[in-house]
Design an enzyme around this catalytic site. Sequence first.
Site, PDB file in Angstrom:
ATOM      1  N   GLU A   1     -20.258   9.708 -24.336  1.00  0.00           N
ATOM      2  CA  GLU A   1     -20.440  10.527 -22.883  1.00  0.00           C
ATOM      3  C   GLU A   1     -21.867  10.212 -22.268  1.00  0.00           C
ATOM      4  OE1 GLU A   1     -19.545  14.857 -23.391  1.00  0.00           O
ATOM      5  OE2 GLU A   1     -20.164  14.469 -25.382  1.00  0.00           O
TER       6      GLU A   1
ATOM      7  N   LYS B   1     -18.436   7.566 -20.038  1.00  0.00           N
ATOM      8  CA  LYS B   1     -17.853   8.455 -20.721  1.00  0.00           C
ATOM      9  C   LYS B   1     -16.464   7.684 -21.292  1.00  0.00           C
ATOM     10  CE  LYS B   1     -15.340  12.869 -20.589  1.00  0.00           C
ATOM     11  NZ  LYS B   1     -16.005  13.426 -21.970  1.00  0.00           N
TER      12      LYS B   1
ATOM     13  N   ASP C   1     -21.752  19.271 -33.559  1.00  0.00           N
ATOM     14  CA  ASP C   1     -20.963  19.554 -32.230  1.00  0.00           C
ATOM     15  C   ASP C   1     -19.794  18.255 -31.847  1.00  0.00           C
ATOM     16  OD1 ASP C   1     -20.991  20.680 -29.335  1.00  0.00           O
ATOM     17  OD2 ASP C   1     -21.582  18.816 -28.555  1.00  0.00           O
TER      18      ASP C   1
ATOM     19  N   PHE D   1     -18.189  44.522 -26.811  1.00  0.00           N
ATOM     20  CA  PHE D   1     -17.417  44.202 -27.785  1.00  0.00           C
ATOM     21  C   PHE D   1     -17.972  44.946 -29.283  1.00  0.00           C
ATOM     22  CE2 PHE D   1     -16.748  39.860 -25.498  1.00  0.00           C
ATOM     23  CZ  PHE D   1     -16.302  40.587 -24.519  1.00  0.00           C
TER      24      PHE D   1
ATOM     25  N   HIS E   1     -14.271  17.034 -33.661  1.00  0.00           N
ATOM     26  CA  HIS E   1     -13.402  16.207 -32.864  1.00  0.00           C
ATOM     27  C   HIS E   1     -13.226  14.927 -33.447  1.00  0.00           C
ATOM     28  CE1 HIS E   1     -14.056  19.152 -30.141  1.00  0.00           C
ATOM     29  NE2 HIS E   1     -15.003  18.830 -29.395  1.00  0.00           N
TER      30      HIS E   1
HETATM   31  C1  BG6 Z   1     -17.394  19.897 -26.764  1.00  0.00           C
HETATM   32  C2  BG6 Z   1     -18.624  19.566 -27.164  1.00  0.00           C
HETATM   33  O1  BG6 Z   1     -16.750  20.437 -27.705  1.00  0.00           O
HETATM   34  O2  BG6 Z   1     -16.719  18.714 -26.452  1.00  0.00           O
HETATM   35  C3  BG6 Z   1     -19.486  18.950 -25.994  1.00  0.00           C
HETATM   36  O3  BG6 Z   1     -19.321  20.806 -27.413  1.00  0.00           O
HETATM   37  C4  BG6 Z   1     -18.802  17.959 -25.541  1.00  0.00           C
HETATM   38  O4  BG6 Z   1     -20.825  18.729 -26.124  1.00  0.00           O
HETATM   39  C5  BG6 Z   1     -17.492  18.032 -25.236  1.00  0.00           C
HETATM   40  O5  BG6 Z   1     -19.587  17.318 -24.319  1.00  0.00           O
HETATM   41  C6  BG6 Z   1     -16.565  16.730 -24.975  1.00  0.00           C
HETATM   42  O6  BG6 Z   1     -15.382  16.967 -24.380  1.00  0.00           O
HETATM   43  P1  BG6 Z   1     -14.492  16.054 -23.431  1.00  0.00           P
HETATM   44  O7  BG6 Z   1     -13.172  16.767 -23.424  1.00  0.00           O
HETATM   45  O8  BG6 Z   1     -15.233  16.107 -22.121  1.00  0.00           O
HETATM   46  O9  BG6 Z   1     -14.539  14.743 -24.348  1.00  0.00           O
END
Ligand code: BG6
Length: 491
Positions: free
Chosen positions: A215, A344, A234, A93, A239
């Site tokens: 999680e 989760k 993260d 790249f 999110h």
């Molecule tokens: C990611 C994070 O963006 O989302 C991870 O980097 C996390 O650490 C993951 O485990 C969780 O995503 P989901 O869709 O499994 O809730």
Amino acid sequence: MVKRITNRCDIMLFGALGDLAQRKLFPAFYQLERAGLLADGSRVLALARRDLDTVAVCKQLLESLEQYVKPEEFDRSVAEAFLQRVEYQMLDFHDSDGFGVLNDWRDEPNNELIVYMACPPSMYGIIARNLSSASCCTEKTRVVVEKPIGHDLESSRVINDELGEVYRENQLFRIDHYLGKETVQNLIALRFANNLFASQWDQNHISHVEITVAESVGIEGRWGYFDKAGQIRDMIQNHMLQLLCLIAMDPPSDLSADSIRDEKVKVLKALRTITPDMMESHVVRGQYTAGTSTGNPVPGYLDEEGANKSSETETFVALKVEIDNWRWSGVPFYIRTGKRLPEKLSQIIIHFKPAPHYIFDQDQKHLANNKLIIRLQPDEGMSLKILTKDQGLHKGMRLRQGPLELTFSEAFEAERIPDAYERLLWEIMKGNQYLFVRRDEVEHAWRWVDRVIQNWSDGGHSPKRYAAGTWGPVASIAMITRDGRSWYEDA
Ligand code: BG6
């Protein structure tokens, strides 16, 4: 009925042999193929540094599709049909001269060109420049980038500037995969298609909001990356704040990308800055120690493979977030997210205020708050806790709280819930940006999060320990209990 995409797409996938591409992107392409949503003539150019040819890469892709697609959804003939579209090109790249070959692959200039950078963000600028100097892109090219966009406001600006030198904002698709989740999209439908909720969605009717993204997994071989980021970069910066925005934003005037994103930005700008004196009452930072996960013993964060034993990186964050605007004044948003929690689970709980005058038995007063529970995963659905009269003559006017339940997989049995990446790829191919994050959203989110991180380092706030398999440090419970509330764990 979903319409097939009629425009053909040429997709250049940088980082095609990486984890994201194998686990998420190729399985998502496979599902689009299976659903008949890839136009005839759409193609994928898989790009990576390894010296392999198309046959070897497709063989490897077939194996990883078998691994990552659910067995009941895997159909070898569909996978093979999809792989007919894939070609592999070895590419360094950094090597601008090498980018010339990409033009040779483009034999149909009318195909939409999508450049997907499934590689570390430090590579985005160099790829963009090399594509530009090899004249690979036009003003219509769509460019997809993944989080993290930087590790703070300043570094995110550098990355956004590098991309901005070559592409305009309406060409950039910044992924936050939570926005592609079916239930997250449903927040928009729930809020703006149901006047029942729209009229109740403010500080007059809502006492507080909880958002939990838990999680059960630990770091899963990503210690090196994760330790530099921590849970706040993260999960919270992207999110969690996106979820908060979708709950808190004002109604957009339409469903266009900019109308929705303008409203989200207003929320981000209204977040009350967390100052050093608010750290004790508004922020909890945690790190897991050894404990159990689904009944099995698991090591602590500092004993994971590759760990630096003195790391002070957080694996859990709980925050009390306040939004300084007319709609949300006095309504705290308690948000928490962590690794190695008991299960989760992602859910949002809207706690409504009690009726202004209560006429039933005083000992039942605590029941008199309606709750709307929005489960993002697993068992996607919604549940509204309402009060009714308990049945039976002898019960008088005793109340009972019960759910009005909508579990999507039961209510809409025939429909498979697509993975977030399927929807995101589909929207990219259609050129719709409303599920992607605009530059100013990224930057406002960083500005707010940076302040918390700065306070941690200025105040020497080390993470508080919690045993794997529990709901985080006790300080997280104390934070919400001080306000006379508790986390809702009745999943
Ligand atoms: C990611 C994070 O963006 O989302 C991870 O980097 C996390 O650490 C993951 O485990 C969780 O995503 P989901 O869709 O499994 O809730």
